[in-house]
Scaffold this active site. Structure first.
Site, PDB file in Angstrom:
ATOM      1  N   ASP A 294      20.202 -62.430 -43.828  1.00 41.90           N
ATOM      2  CA  ASP A 294      20.445 -62.261 -42.403  1.00 41.90           C
ATOM      3  C   ASP A 294      19.106 -62.499 -41.676  1.00 41.90           C
ATOM      4  O   ASP A 294      18.050 -62.671 -42.297  1.00 41.90           O
ATOM      5  CB  ASP A 294      21.035 -60.873 -42.106  1.00 41.90           C
ATOM      6  CG  ASP A 294      21.821 -60.871 -40.780  1.00 41.90           C
ATOM      7  OD1 ASP A 294      21.612 -61.783 -39.955  1.00 41.90           O
ATOM      8  OD2 ASP A 294      22.635 -59.943 -40.558  1.00 41.90           O
TER       9      ASP A 294
HETATM   10  C1  BGC Z   1      23.630 -61.034 -37.407  1.00 44.36           C
HETATM   11  C2  BGC Z   1      24.486 -61.963 -38.228  1.00 44.36           C
HETATM   12  C3  BGC Z   1      24.458 -63.351 -37.651  1.00 44.36           C
HETATM   13  C4  BGC Z   1      23.028 -63.812 -37.561  1.00 44.36           C
HETATM   14  C5  BGC Z   1      22.865 -65.234 -37.045  1.00 44.36           C
HETATM   15  C6  BGC Z   1      22.264 -61.607 -37.141  1.00 44.36           C
HETATM   16  O1  BGC Z   1      21.572 -60.850 -36.200  1.00 44.36           O
HETATM   17  O2  BGC Z   1      23.513 -59.812 -38.079  1.00 44.36           O
HETATM   18  O3  BGC Z   1      25.793 -61.480 -38.295  1.00 44.36           O
HETATM   19  O4  BGC Z   1      25.237 -64.207 -38.445  1.00 44.36           O
HETATM   20  O5  BGC Z   1      22.325 -62.946 -36.690  1.00 44.36           O
HETATM   21  O6  BGC Z   1      23.210 -65.345 -35.734  1.00 44.36           O
END
Ligand code: BGC
Length: 771
Positions: A294
């Site tokens: 993430d």
């Molecule tokens: C979130 C994810 C997301 C990623 C990319 C993160 O802050 O937890 O769910 O896919 O950002 O946007």
């Protein structure tokens, strides 16, 4: 490597759920069976040989570029020329194509970039939020969403979506509960498989398909205090029985990428966790795709403060510095690093110091290349600009129709005293409330490329079916984000109440549109109360005082505490955030064109203090009994239950679910039991009922949940019509994971409950004769 005693889990058993028309003696496949079949059948097209040939040509630096995933704001032409692996959040098709040309034509090996996006409940055609889709108890809703979202994403050059989000959660304070399927691993598994299937199809190299990334691996749905990103701590049996099944279902359905989570689990960060990433996901489940971290999750494993300011995030403190964070993440099983660049930057140094192995780096690269080959990126890397910029590629009339159907199926009728609903559309309708003439909030969080102007407001939807409908806002809700956001600005003033009351008095019936803004749900939106924000309850009371019939239509992304609302309102419709067709779908339900049939995929507490409260809890030696003291209860509550239970939802008609019968009284551990019930529409109008089947194992080596959902089917019945619904149960249903991580089936009795909610009382038992 741990061996799992039973390969079959929840998602597999849904295949066995069959519905039988009362006239037909032969079970026929449920209409979703085909849709839930695994997608592994995709042709291999010699992928492994191609991966190995390419890998053999790569330098260490090229491999380290391949494991790097950059955001739209980070990526430069130079990154494309040196062969960066992935880019996310970039949606301009011209820019995507430009970078892809650089990568394919100017990088030494011409490896295409994998472009990714958070298509969570739609790209441009915004569907109801996932928690709403889960309320449909109909996997075709999730599948349609994922399928349209994939097509619209793919047309601009995206080939991976960061969806489905399948975090089981018992935390309504947590704003991200809206992105998942609620509190139940079985519903979560069915919906996860449907979304993967919808987005990937049989072969995600198809031009209108994308590879899914199931997230957030794992335990992210249970942060302490409901605070986003906070720690998770749990037993092995809970991890395996509650949180892992939807991930397994998504992988079994063919999901080839996984996102590891921000949170620690038992002290170990999700993106530096060899047990979950390698032992379970890769070794035990045989997952051969890749895991991306993430956002800055690799950097967040390191101790604070970072040594140099540009080293960015930090936090968990399981690594001393950037190199250690990189080594821990890669060696734990993280294959691709999002935003932070530790593996890329320190990889060569770590290899020479033998802190990471060449074989692990090669494995990570191999996994990324494998997905790129399977995605057909080498054959067709570029974007068809004509299609990508053609408005006809997005939000077509058929897509809108699908979104409207989905929204109607997702709504849950929580209360309907004296058959207040459906309203008569020929009467004069007033729409009142802060969300009544609102497009922005209807889309909910993670609106992709949806535009506010696309959304049908409640007022427009109601007015289209009840001409001359009037509107009064009553009060306003704040769309500010922290730190500017001040809850004191939510429906703070009653200045508009008099106008609202006048509008109600001038009408025959009132649609009261209340709830949360979309900014109150989604990532980083934990709330410390589940009450309606601001003075919305006072607005309800003011409308109630007019004596006009009214329905409270709720827009929100989490369970709310609705005790006062239920006391004061004749009817409550939980609409969640319904998406682009919000107003039309609300009108369909309010005026009875659509008979609501959704059910709650998550319990609604009476009060916040009950949280966590969920139907599939373990029993206690002192079960709740409000006539006693030394029992598991709240001293200040007169009931032990949530206000609205998991699986609950009303209809404009009535149903009976009766005649639960099992085809045998005992079964060997490898045998099957068929449970059949009859569902009858006992009312005057056609409607949908969700037949639900729960199991309980009363005597077991570790205490088993009081109930576990193991089958459901949504059926549509005309007045007077009956249907027999059969669920086939096997060892994946009888057994459970123990604290060694083994799936066990134990001899003894299993109780079977069937009905229309988790409160079902109709019961039969059978005996499992061995292990
Ligand atoms: C979130 C994810 C997301 C990623 C990319 C993160 O802050 O937890 O769910 O896919 O950002 O946007």
């Amino acid at each position: 490597m741990k061996l799992v005693a039973s390969a079959a889990i929840a998602a597999v058993t849904v295949l066995a759920a069959t519905s039988v028309a009362s006239s037909s003696p032969n079970p026929r496949p449920s209409r979703d069976e085909a849709a839930l079949a695994p997608t592994r059948a995709a042709p291999s097209r010699g992928v492994e040989a191609k991966v190995n040939a390419l890998l053999a040509k790569m330098t260490t630096q090229e491999k380290l570029q391949q494991v790097q995933l950059l955001s739209d704001g980070q990526v430069t032409d130079a990154d494309a020329r040196v062969g960066v692996g992935g880019v996310f959040s970039l949606v301009d098709p011209a820019k995507i194509d430009h970078l892809q040309h650089l990568a394919v034509e100017e990088s030494r090996l011409g490896i295409p970039i994998l472009f990714a996006y958070d298509t969570i409940h739609g790209y441009r055609t915004i569907f109801p939020v996932p928690l709403a889709a889960a309320s449909s108890f109909d996997p075709s809703v999730a599948r349609a969403d994922a399928s349209i979202g994939a097509r619209e994403s793919a047309v601009v050059g995206l080939k991976q979506i960061y969806s489905p989000m399948v975090d089981v959660s018992h935390e309504p304070r947590w704003g991200r509960i809206v992105e998942g399927n609620g509190e139940d691993p079985y519903v979560g598994s069915v919906m996860a498989a449907a979304r993967v299937k919808g987005a990937q199809g049989l072969d995600y190299s198809a031009r209108n398909k994308v590879v899914t990334s199931v997230k957030h691996f794992v335990g992210y749905g249970q942060p302490e205090g409901g605070r986003d990103y906070d720690a998770t701590d749990m037993s092995e049996q809970r991890l395996r029985n509650l949180y892992l099944p939807p991930f397994k279902a998504a992988i079994d359905a063919g999901s080839d990428t996984v996102m590891c989570s921000f949170n620690t689990i038992n002290g170990v960060p999700g993106c530096a966790n060899p047990y979950t990433e390698t032992d379970i996901l890769k070794d035990e489940w045989g997952f051969d795709g890749f895991i991306e971290s993430d956002y800055t999750a690799v950097a967040e494993t390191r101790a604070c403060p970072p040594v140099t300011p540009n080293e960015g995030s930090c936090g968990h403190g399981t690594a001393a510095d950037g190199p250690e964070a990189a080594a821990n993440a890669l060696m734990a099983g993280t294959d691709s690093e999002m935003v932070s660049t530790y593996i890329r930057d320190y990889g060569a140094q770590l290899l020479s110091q033998r802190r990471i192995t060449k074989s692990r780096l090669d494995d990570a690269v191999r996994r990324i290349l494998r997905v790129k080959f399977r995605a057909g990126l080498f054959e067709h890397p570029y974007v068809n600009q004509a299609k990508a910029t053609d408005p006809a590629s997005f939000l077509t009339p058929a897509d809108r129709t699908a979104a409207r159907t989905a929204a109607g199926k997702s709504m849950v009728l929580l209360q309907n005293n004296d058959a207040t609903l459906p309203f008569d559309s020929t009467k004069k309708t007033a729409v009142i409330g802060p969300l009544g003439d609102n497009q922005h909030d209807m889309l909910g969080p993670w609106w992709g490329r949806g535009e506010d102007a696309d959304a049908v407001s409640v007022l427009d939807g109601i007015a289209a079916q009840s001409p001359g409908a009037t509107f009064a806002q009553g009060c306003t809700l704040s769309n500010d984000e922290p730190p500017a956001y001040d809850p004191a600005n939510d429906c703070a003033s009653d200045d508009g109440f008099a106008e609202a009351v006048a509008a109600a008095e001038a009408a025959d019936q009132v649609v009261l549109a209340l709830g949360e803004t979309r900014e109150m749900s989604g990532e980083a939106t934990t709330r410390s109360t589940l009450d309606l924000p601001g003075r919305q309850q006072e607005l309800i009371d003011a409308i109630k005082a007019t004596g006009k019939p009214f329905v409270v239509v709720l827009f929100n992304g989490r369970p709310l505490t609705l005790g006062a609302v239920a006391e004061s309102s004749p009817a409550i419709l939980e609409a969640w955030f319904p998406g682009v067709e919000a107003g039309n779908a609300v009108a369909d339900v309010v005026f009875g064109k659509v008979n609501p049939g959704g059910k709650l995929p998550v319990s609604f507490p009476q009060r916040l203090g009950q949280v966590p409260i969920y139907y599939n809890h373990e029993p206690t030696g002192r079960p709740c009994d409000v006539t006693q003291k030394y029992v598991s209860r709240y001293r200040d509550l007169r009931s032990c239950d949530p206000l609205y239970s998991f699986g609950f939802g009303l209809s404009y008609t009535t149903f009976s679910v009766s005649g639960l019968s099992l085809d045998r009284a005992s079964v060997s551990p490898s045998g099957k039991v068929r449970a059949t019930v009859t569902v009858t529409n006992t009312g005057d109008v056609a409607g949908d009922e969700v037949v639900q089947l729960y199991l309980h194992d009363p005597v077991s080596s570790i205490s088993q949940p009081v109930r576990r959902l193991r089958g459901f089917e949504r059926v549509t019945l005309k007045p007077g019509e009956s249907r027999r619904v059969t669920f086939t149960l096997d060892r994946s249903d009888f057994g459970f994971y123990d604290n060694r991580g083994d799936f066990v089936v134990e001899p003894g009795q299993i109780e079977v409950y069937a009905g229309d909610s988790s409160q079902a009382t109709m019961k039969q038992t059978f005996t499992v004769t061995g292990r």
